[in-house]
Design a protein around this motif. Structure first.
Motif, PDB file in Angstrom:
ATOM      1  N   ASP A 147       0.370  -1.291  -0.119  1.00 10.41           N
ATOM      2  CA  ASP A 147       0.019   0.611  -0.103  1.00 10.41           C
ATOM      3  C   ASP A 147       0.586   1.318   0.465  1.00 10.41           C
ATOM      4  O   ASP A 147       2.137   1.201  -0.256  1.00 10.41           O
ATOM      5  CB  ASP A 147      -0.793   0.208   1.840  1.00 10.41           C
ATOM      6  CG  ASP A 147      -0.130  -0.329   2.656  1.00 10.41           C
ATOM      7  OD1 ASP A 147       0.854   0.220   2.850  1.00 10.41           O
ATOM      8  OD2 ASP A 147      -0.921  -0.754   3.634  1.00 10.41           O
ATOM      9  N   ALA A 148       0.849   2.296   0.283  1.00  8.49           N
ATOM     10  CA  ALA A 148       0.757   3.804   0.560  1.00  8.49           C
ATOM     11  C   ALA A 148       1.223   4.167   1.743  1.00  8.49           C
ATOM     12  O   ALA A 148       1.717   5.107   2.388  1.00  8.49           O
ATOM     13  CB  ALA A 148       0.445   4.738  -0.260  1.00  8.49           C
ATOM     14  N   GLY A 149       1.654   2.372   2.703  1.00 14.01           N
ATOM     15  CA  GLY A 149       2.267   2.911   4.033  1.00 14.01           C
ATOM     16  C   GLY A 149       1.063   3.425   4.811  1.00 14.01           C
ATOM     17  O   GLY A 149       1.366   2.728   6.233  1.00 14.01           O
ATOM     18  N   GLU A 150      -0.378   3.368   4.530  1.00 14.75           N
ATOM     19  CA  GLU A 150      -1.023   3.583   5.539  1.00 14.75           C
ATOM     20  C   GLU A 150      -1.846   2.358   6.488  1.00 14.75           C
ATOM     21  O   GLU A 150      -2.351   2.482   7.304  1.00 14.75           O
ATOM     22  CB  GLU A 150      -2.614   4.046   4.658  1.00 14.75           C
ATOM     23  CG  GLU A 150      -3.147   2.612   4.383  1.00 14.75           C
ATOM     24  CD  GLU A 150      -2.968   2.778   2.888  1.00 14.75           C
ATOM     25  OE1 GLU A 150      -3.280   2.129   1.541  1.00 14.75           O
ATOM     26  OE2 GLU A 150      -1.367   3.543   2.067  1.00 14.75           O
ATOM     27  N   GLY A 180       7.676   2.640   2.778  1.00 15.26           N
ATOM     28  CA  GLY A 180       7.982   3.739   3.661  1.00 15.26           C
ATOM     29  C   GLY A 180       8.915   4.644   3.359  1.00 15.26           C
ATOM     30  O   GLY A 180       9.358   5.414   4.111  1.00 15.26           O
ATOM     31  N   SER A 181       8.317   4.989   1.988  1.00 15.24           N
ATOM     32  CA  SER A 181       8.718   6.584   1.740  1.00 15.24           C
ATOM     33  C   SER A 181       7.348   7.322   1.815  1.00 15.24           C
ATOM     34  O   SER A 181       7.630   8.649   2.236  1.00 15.24           O
ATOM     35  CB  SER A 181       9.527   6.646   0.698  1.00 15.24           C
ATOM     36  OG  SER A 181      11.005   6.039   0.559  1.00 15.24           O
ATOM     37  N   TYR A 182       6.553   7.094   1.287  1.00 12.05           N
ATOM     38  CA  TYR A 182       4.984   7.482   1.691  1.00 12.05           C
ATOM     39  C   TYR A 182       5.138   8.029   3.092  1.00 12.05           C
ATOM     40  O   TYR A 182       4.562   9.171   3.640  1.00 12.05           O
ATOM     41  CB  TYR A 182       3.992   6.213   1.277  1.00 12.05           C
ATOM     42  CG  TYR A 182       3.591   6.303  -0.819  1.00 12.05           C
ATOM     43  CD1 TYR A 182       2.812   7.769  -0.629  1.00 12.05           C
ATOM     44  CD2 TYR A 182       3.913   5.217  -1.546  1.00 12.05           C
ATOM     45  CE1 TYR A 182       2.162   7.573  -2.197  1.00 12.05           C
ATOM     46  CE2 TYR A 182       3.554   5.508  -2.465  1.00 12.05           C
ATOM     47  CZ  TYR A 182       2.270   6.196  -2.933  1.00 12.05           C
ATOM     48  OH  TYR A 182       2.264   6.654  -3.758  1.00 12.05           O
ATOM     49  N   PHE A 183       5.386   6.664   4.169  1.00 13.97           N
ATOM     50  CA  PHE A 183       4.617   7.075   5.356  1.00 13.97           C
ATOM     51  C   PHE A 183       5.226   8.106   6.217  1.00 13.97           C
ATOM     52  O   PHE A 183       5.022   8.122   6.588  1.00 13.97           O
ATOM     53  CB  PHE A 183       5.358   6.167   6.008  1.00 13.97           C
ATOM     54  CG  PHE A 183       5.477   5.292   7.475  1.00 13.97           C
ATOM     55  CD1 PHE A 183       3.663   5.357   8.194  1.00 13.97           C
ATOM     56  CD2 PHE A 183       5.647   4.982   8.270  1.00 13.97           C
ATOM     57  CE1 PHE A 183       3.100   4.863   9.146  1.00 13.97           C
ATOM     58  CE2 PHE A 183       5.858   4.219   9.519  1.00 13.97           C
ATOM     59  CZ  PHE A 183       4.685   4.233   9.648  1.00 13.97           C
ATOM     60  N   PRO A 184       5.955   8.721   5.614  1.00  9.85           N
ATOM     61  CA  PRO A 184       6.486   9.945   6.361  1.00  9.85           C
ATOM     62  C   PRO A 184       6.128  11.264   5.657  1.00  9.85           C
ATOM     63  O   PRO A 184       6.363  12.227   6.131  1.00  9.85           O
ATOM     64  CB  PRO A 184       8.357   9.708   6.920  1.00  9.85           C
ATOM     65  CG  PRO A 184       9.143   9.166   5.876  1.00  9.85           C
ATOM     66  CD  PRO A 184       7.569   8.243   4.708  1.00  9.85           C
ATOM     67  N   LEU A 185       5.232  11.160   4.447  1.00 10.68           N
ATOM     68  CA  LEU A 185       4.794  12.736   4.010  1.00 10.68           C
ATOM     69  C   LEU A 185       3.414  12.955   5.097  1.00 10.68           C
ATOM     70  O   LEU A 185       3.321  12.638   5.629  1.00 10.68           O
ATOM     71  CB  LEU A 185       4.164  11.681   2.957  1.00 10.68           C
ATOM     72  CG  LEU A 185       5.827  11.377   1.703  1.00 10.68           C
ATOM     73  CD1 LEU A 185       5.022  11.017   0.601  1.00 10.68           C
ATOM     74  CD2 LEU A 185       6.064  12.089   1.507  1.00 10.68           C
ATOM     75  N   TYR A 211      -2.436   5.004  -5.051  1.00 11.04           N
ATOM     76  CA  TYR A 211      -0.705   4.828  -5.549  1.00 11.04           C
ATOM     77  C   TYR A 211      -1.254   3.691  -6.591  1.00 11.04           C
ATOM     78  O   TYR A 211       0.008   3.602  -7.931  1.00 11.04           O
ATOM     79  CB  TYR A 211       0.007   3.554  -4.402  1.00 11.04           C
ATOM     80  CG  TYR A 211      -0.581   2.757  -3.614  1.00 11.04           C
ATOM     81  CD1 TYR A 211      -1.470   1.472  -4.412  1.00 11.04           C
ATOM     82  CD2 TYR A 211      -1.407   2.678  -2.702  1.00 11.04           C
ATOM     83  CE1 TYR A 211      -1.234   0.246  -3.633  1.00 11.04           C
ATOM     84  CE2 TYR A 211      -2.404   1.910  -2.389  1.00 11.04           C
ATOM     85  CZ  TYR A 211      -2.184   0.608  -2.290  1.00 11.04           C
ATOM     86  OH  TYR A 211      -3.265  -0.267  -1.632  1.00 11.04           O
ATOM     87  N   TRP A 212      -2.231   3.526  -7.139  1.00  7.85           N
ATOM     88  CA  TRP A 212      -3.314   2.502  -8.138  1.00  7.85           C
ATOM     89  C   TRP A 212      -2.936   3.124  -9.583  1.00  7.85           C
ATOM     90  O   TRP A 212      -2.821   2.753 -10.905  1.00  7.85           O
ATOM     91  CB  TRP A 212      -3.994   2.073  -7.862  1.00  7.85           C
ATOM     92  CG  TRP A 212      -4.512   0.682  -7.355  1.00  7.85           C
ATOM     93  CD1 TRP A 212      -4.330   0.345  -5.599  1.00  7.85           C
ATOM     94  CD2 TRP A 212      -4.130  -0.842  -7.412  1.00  7.85           C
ATOM     95  NE1 TRP A 212      -4.073  -0.411  -5.339  1.00  7.85           N
ATOM     96  CE2 TRP A 212      -3.967  -1.242  -6.800  1.00  7.85           C
ATOM     97  CE3 TRP A 212      -4.272  -1.402  -9.186  1.00  7.85           C
ATOM     98  CZ2 TRP A 212      -3.641  -3.116  -7.077  1.00  7.85           C
ATOM     99  CZ3 TRP A 212      -4.013  -2.731  -9.183  1.00  7.85           C
ATOM    100  CH2 TRP A 212      -4.198  -3.311  -7.985  1.00  7.85           C
ATOM    101  N   TRP A 247       7.401  -0.082  -8.495  1.00  7.97           N
ATOM    102  CA  TRP A 247       6.481   0.044  -7.879  1.00  7.97           C
ATOM    103  C   TRP A 247       5.590   0.404  -7.119  1.00  7.97           C
ATOM    104  O   TRP A 247       5.200   0.288  -5.423  1.00  7.97           O
ATOM    105  CB  TRP A 247       6.639  -1.597  -7.581  1.00  7.97           C
ATOM    106  CG  TRP A 247       5.209  -2.902  -6.946  1.00  7.97           C
ATOM    107  CD1 TRP A 247       4.949  -3.082  -7.217  1.00  7.97           C
ATOM    108  CD2 TRP A 247       5.831  -4.208  -7.840  1.00  7.97           C
ATOM    109  NE1 TRP A 247       3.995  -4.085  -7.315  1.00  7.97           N
ATOM    110  CE2 TRP A 247       5.078  -4.910  -8.137  1.00  7.97           C
ATOM    111  CE3 TRP A 247       7.072  -4.130  -8.357  1.00  7.97           C
ATOM    112  CZ2 TRP A 247       4.509  -6.387  -8.277  1.00  7.97           C
ATOM    113  CZ3 TRP A 247       7.124  -5.917  -8.256  1.00  7.97           C
ATOM    114  CH2 TRP A 247       6.329  -6.739  -8.553  1.00  7.97           C
ATOM    115  N   GLU A 248       4.557   1.320  -8.015  1.00  6.45           N
ATOM    116  CA  GLU A 248       3.170   2.812  -7.460  1.00  6.45           C
ATOM    117  C   GLU A 248       4.590   3.271  -6.323  1.00  6.45           C
ATOM    118  O   GLU A 248       3.076   3.187  -5.035  1.00  6.45           O
ATOM    119  CB  GLU A 248       1.960   1.289  -6.930  1.00  6.45           C
ATOM    120  CG  GLU A 248       1.743   0.600  -8.191  1.00  6.45           C
ATOM    121  CD  GLU A 248       0.917  -0.877  -7.295  1.00  6.45           C
ATOM    122  OE1 GLU A 248       0.705  -0.836  -6.041  1.00  6.45           O
ATOM    123  OE2 GLU A 248       0.500  -1.404  -7.906  1.00  6.45           O
ATOM    124  N   GLY A 249       4.951   3.837  -6.351  1.00 11.47           N
ATOM    125  CA  GLY A 249       6.070   4.751  -5.205  1.00 11.47           C
ATOM    126  C   GLY A 249       5.027   5.951  -4.934  1.00 11.47           C
ATOM    127  O   GLY A 249       5.201   6.159  -6.152  1.00 11.47           O
TER     128      GLY A 249
END
Length: 361
Positions: A147-150, A180-185, A211-212, A247-249
């Motif tokens: 996913d996008a970190g959620e 893991g990079s979406y996570f701190p945004l 992210y899709w 991969w959807e980053g």
């Protein structure tokens, strides 16, 4: 007298025939608190092999002449080159987050990377983080996931999130890949992303959790800063590019006044399940799987959502520091002849760890 380990890559030729084994030996020295230096700017000096003088390029390793280095290509110099060297650092306490909703397809490549370079890394869980274990560590690595970190929120909860923020704010280092990079945004207040992201740095993804919209494929990124320590021994010349598995980053969007340094940007679409590559992928199972993913990246999606956006960034947070990758350096190359342990993309991760280890010194 200094012993030199040239790490130069010019074209496809590398001086060290197995760079991963050289770096593994260097890390062994660092774990034993031996002095290791790295060339920061090119030096021309007289060496044993080149008495007429020779260039040492940034990224080359320098140690004491007495250091034993088996099966490595080395040279010696009597010249004082200390002004062009910086001490190489490696944090001793590294934590790897592998909790609820972390996918093994993202975690396993990291474990191979750790093994390849002889890194001592502890797997930690959601409960470990909530219980304050990050106080024992210097670097936290957060991998990608489905996913996008959620979904990390379900395991970590608000207590875990606050522990991560405090860890970095107090001087900890953070290395993220994809989810893991979406996570701190940072997200807009009172939105679902604002509840499930860490909201740590002044950057976002304008599409939030969608992210899709992009998909999975092979992309080319261009180093904006070819002399950045993260790019050493990977970027040669200016401009310089590297091909990576995407991969959807996130497509990082820097917010106004952001104290963020862009290391590389998305440049070109290469291939995907919609536009299959013409070369063999048999040396990288992950690359093969990327071509079979149900949501393939297209050149049109790339141009609309990724082209020109930052792909690798770094940013401070409090007393700490972060390096964030949108593409997956841990997934290796896009199916070229490199074996996984010799792929150049692993160097991006190792360089990131060295760089973060030296921050705040």
């Amino acid at each position: 007298m200094y012993k030199i380990l040239p790490m130069t890559r010019l074209g496809l030729a590398t001086i060290q025939q197995n760079r991963s084994k050289v770096i593994k030996k260097v890390n062994e020295l660092l774990y034993n608190d031996e002095l290791v230096y790295r060339v920061e700017e090119k030096i021309r000096c007289i060496t044993e092999k080149f008495p007429e003088g020779h260039l040492l390029f940034p990224g080359s390793i320098v140690v004491s002449s007495e250091t034993l280095l088996e099966k490595c290509q080395t040279d010696l110099t009597n010249e004082d080159i200390t002004s062009s060297l910086s001490r190489l650092n490696l944090v001793k306490k590294i934590a790897f987050f592998d909790g609820l909703n972390c996918g093994s397809f993202c975690s396993d490549p990291f474990y191979l990377f750790f093994q390849t370079f002889g890194l001592k890394v502890d797997r930690i869980s959601d409960a470990d983080i909530r219980n304050g274990i990050l106080n024992e560590y210097e670097l936290l690595i957060v991998p990608g996931g489905p996913d996008a970190g959620e979904s990390y929120y379900e395991g970590l909860g608000e207590k875990g999130y606050e522990e991560i923020r405090e860890f970095v704010s107090n001087g900890g280092k953070y290395l993220g890949s994809c989810a893991g990079s979406y996570f701190p945004l940072m997200a807009e207040p009172n939105t679902i992303p604002s509840d499930v992201w860490l909201n740590m740095i002044p950057a976002t993804d304008l599409h939030g959790l969608d992210y899709w919209r992009t998909g999975t494929g092979f992309v080319r990124v261009e180093f904006e800063d070819v002399m950045h320590p993260v790019a050493l021994n990977v970027a040669m010349g200016n401009p310089s590019t590297i091909d990576m598995i995407y991969w959807e980053g996130p497509a990082f969007e820097l917010l106004e006044g952001a104290d963020i340094h862009v290391i590389a940007r998305f440049k070109d679409f290469i291939a995907s399940g919609k536009s299959l590559p013409s070369w063999s992928l048999e040396n990288n199972e992950i690359a093969e799987n990327a071509m079979k993913w149900a949501n393939p990246l297209t050149s049109e999606r790339f141009d609309e959502h990724l082209k020109g956006y930052p792909a690798i960034i770094e940013a401070p947070y409090g007393k700490g520091h972060m390096v964030l990758f949108s593409p997956h350096a841990e997934f290796g190359t896009c199916g070229t002849d490199h074996s996984m342990d010799e792929n150049p993309n692993f160097l991006l991760l190792m360089n990131s760890i060295y760089y973060l280890s030296g921050r705040g010194e």
